[in-house]
Design an enzyme around this catalytic site. Structure first.
Site, short mmCIF file in Angstrom:
data_model
loop_
_atom_site.label_atom_id
_atom_site.label_comp_id
_atom_site.label_asym_id
_atom_site.label_seq_id
_atom_site.Cartn_x
_atom_site.Cartn_y
_atom_site.Cartn_z
N CYS A 208 3.22 8.68 1.04
CA CYS A 208 3.51 7.83 2.18
C CYS A 208 3.76 6.41 1.64
O CYS A 208 2.89 5.82 1.02
CB CYS A 208 2.33 7.85 3.15
SG CYS A 208 2.57 6.74 4.55
N CYS B 170 -2.55 7.08 9.37
CA CYS B 170 -1.45 6.41 10.08
C CYS B 170 -1.95 5.17 10.81
O CYS B 170 -2.94 5.23 11.53
CB CYS B 170 -0.86 7.31 11.14
SG CYS B 170 -0.05 8.73 10.49
N CYS C 126 4.28 -5.96 8.98
CA CYS C 126 5.32 -5.44 9.88
C CYS C 126 5.55 -6.43 11.01
O CYS C 126 4.58 -6.95 11.58
CB CYS C 126 4.90 -4.08 10.45
SG CYS C 126 6.16 -3.35 11.51
N CYS D 201 -1.69 -0.49 16.25
CA CYS D 201 -1.47 -0.36 14.81
C CYS D 201 -2.07 -1.55 14.07
O CYS D 201 -1.80 -2.70 14.39
CB CYS D 201 0.02 -0.27 14.54
SG CYS D 201 0.44 -0.26 12.78
N GLU E 115 0.82 -1.21 0.00
CA GLU E 115 0.00 0.00 0.00
C GLU E 115 0.85 1.26 0.00
O GLU E 115 1.91 1.31 0.62
CB GLU E 115 -0.88 0.02 1.24
CG GLU E 115 -1.80 -1.18 1.27
CD GLU E 115 -2.79 -1.13 2.39
OE1 GLU E 115 -3.48 -0.11 2.53
OE2 GLU E 115 -2.86 -2.12 3.14
N1 SAH Z 1 6.95 1.43 11.47
C1 SAH Z 1 7.30 2.79 11.48
C2 SAH Z 1 6.65 3.58 10.38
C3 SAH Z 1 5.22 3.25 10.05
S1 SAH Z 1 4.01 3.67 11.27
C4 SAH Z 1 6.99 3.42 12.82
O1 SAH Z 1 6.32 2.80 13.62
O2 SAH Z 1 7.45 4.52 13.06
C5 SAH Z 1 3.85 5.44 11.08
C6 SAH Z 1 3.30 6.15 12.30
O3 SAH Z 1 1.94 5.81 12.54
C7 SAH Z 1 4.05 5.82 13.58
O4 SAH Z 1 4.45 7.01 14.20
C8 SAH Z 1 3.01 5.09 14.42
O5 SAH Z 1 3.23 5.29 15.79
C9 SAH Z 1 1.72 5.70 13.92
N2 SAH Z 1 0.54 4.87 14.16
C10 SAH Z 1 0.47 3.53 14.17
N3 SAH Z 1 -0.79 3.13 14.41
C11 SAH Z 1 -1.54 4.25 14.52
C12 SAH Z 1 -2.93 4.49 14.75
N4 SAH Z 1 -3.80 3.49 14.88
N5 SAH Z 1 -3.35 5.77 14.82
C13 SAH Z 1 -2.49 6.78 14.66
N6 SAH Z 1 -1.17 6.61 14.43
C14 SAH Z 1 -0.70 5.36 14.36
FE1 SF4 Z 2 5.06 -1.63 12.60
FE2 SF4 Z 2 2.79 -0.31 13.02
FE3 SF4 Z 2 4.58 -0.49 14.99
FE4 SF4 Z 2 5.13 1.03 12.85
S1 SF4 Z 2 3.48 1.38 14.33
S2 SF4 Z 2 6.49 -0.44 13.85
S3 SF4 Z 2 4.10 -0.16 11.23
S4 SF4 Z 2 3.46 -2.21 14.05
#
Ligand code: SAH
Ligand code: SF4
Length: 347
Positions: free
Chosen positions: A101, A334, A108, A115, A88
């Protein structure tokens, strides 16, 4: 069939022994800067060379499995990989700049509790070509050119970028190359859950090829972070903060911290004050994100007043922004990237 996407000039030169060096540059420029779709479309290649390149290679553009458009104009793309998996990517248009993005892995392996991507587990790493293929697909579909409109790239899609560092860095070298995409590393941000040894590797990358770094903090103390981000058991919060303090920033750069606010869990005034203490003496800015909900996520989004109060406290110490969710209605925001087929497609 191997793809040219993901190859640097030296890789391309190795495909055509005996040809002058400018030949590889010509191919490189055609596939990344002009974004030609097939080897046949690369201008000026001698016939025999074209035929031999075509025999074993394609450029490697990715087909689209589906595309969704949100009320705010955000588009989420599901792109097909060669092995039948999908990945995606999201395009977020704004008046003065567009943000892409990108994903770095399918799924992951990091098990963050808020997440949706985490629920997939890791399927595999993306190749450099598959990371670049996302940029090409989104750019072609939306007619984006780096010399016409500002393009920002955030590696905040599916996956933990620092667990796929060699492929990520290769893609970034090509994205930032003047004959490649021509997007400065100042416009690229890699977000990590805090893989400390890989942060040290990133720190050693030459300045011109090193993107900005964002850390997903998401908690105000060790225990809370262990609950929300179990990877903290391996990479402790205290060590992560120490690594951030030592991270070599360039004169134009601040470290970013991302903080997902979970109602009643990590969003109190005491949390905000603890975060301010944790990050003291780090040249940083903070992005607050109210939880984007999803099926299977056991947390709630805080009310806007709580988010505003958290911001107010942190603002005394650092520039602190509230991230407006983009594409919430199509699960493009996100933490929401996970294949879901129940949404209406736009083709
Ligand atoms: N794996 C990396 C990059 C992808 S996640 C990381 O974790 O940084 C990108 C961002 O989305 C991260 O800052 C994460 O904390 C945030 N994120 C994950 N799940 C989310 C959610 N349900 N609502 C809002 N932000 C979220
Ligand atoms: Fe992986 Fe989601 Fe955690 Fe980022 S926020 S490290 S994408 S599990």
């Amino acid at each position: 069939m191997a793809t040219l996407l993901g190859m640097e000039e030296l890789d391309i030169a190795a495909l055509m022994p005996g040809e002058p060096a400018w030949r590889a540059r010509q191919v490189y420029e055609a596939i990344y800067n002009k974004r030609v779709e097939t080897i046949e479309r690369i201008n000026g290649l001698p016939k025999a060379l074209r035929a031999s390149l075509c025999a074993e290679h394609s450029v490697g553009h990715m087909a689209r499995a589906s595309r969704y458009e949100a009320a705010d104009g955000t588009r989420r793309y599901l792109l097909s990989l060669n092995d039948g998996k999908t990945v995606e990517a999201v395009w977020m248009p704004e008046s003065t700049r567009d943000t892409l993005c990108l994903s770095t892995q399918v799924g992951c392996p990091v098990d963050c509790k808020f997440c949706l991507t985490a629920l997939m587990g890791l399927e595999r790493n993306l190749t450099a070509g598959e990371i670049l293929g996302q940029v090409i697909h989104l750019a072609d579909d939306n007619n984006l050119w780096a010399d016409k409109k500002r393009i920002n790239i955030v590696f905040m899609g599916q996956g933990e970028p620092l667990l796929n560092l060699p492929n990520l860095l290769k893609a970034i070298r090509i994205l930032s190359h003047a004959r490649g995409f021509g997007i400065s590393v100042r416009r690229m941000t890699v977000s990590t859950s805090g893989i400390i040894p890989r942060m040290a590797e990133l720190a050693a990358v030459p300045d011109a090829e090193r993107p900005r770094l964002a850390i997903s903090l998401n908690a105000s103390n060790e225990d809370q972070r262990r609950e929300l981000m179990p990877i903290t058991r391996k990479y402790h919060l205290s060590d992560l903060i120490e690594a951030c303090r030592n991270y070599p920033l360039r004169s134009w750069e601040k470290l970013s911290f991302e903080y997902v606010l979970l109602n009643g869990v990590n969003d109190s005034e005491a949390d905000a004050r603890r975060v301010a203490r944790l990050l003291a003496r780090i040249n940083c800015k903070v992005n607050l994100i109210a939880l984007n909900p999803g099926p299977g996520i056991p947390f709630e989004t805080p009310a806007p007043e709580r988010v505003a109060r958290f911001q107010e406290i942190l603002r005394r110490s650092f520039p602190t922004f509230i991230r407006r969710p983009r594409g919430l209605d199509i699960y493009a925001a996100c933490g929401q990237l996970k294949r879901m087929e129940t949404l209406a497609q736009i083709g």
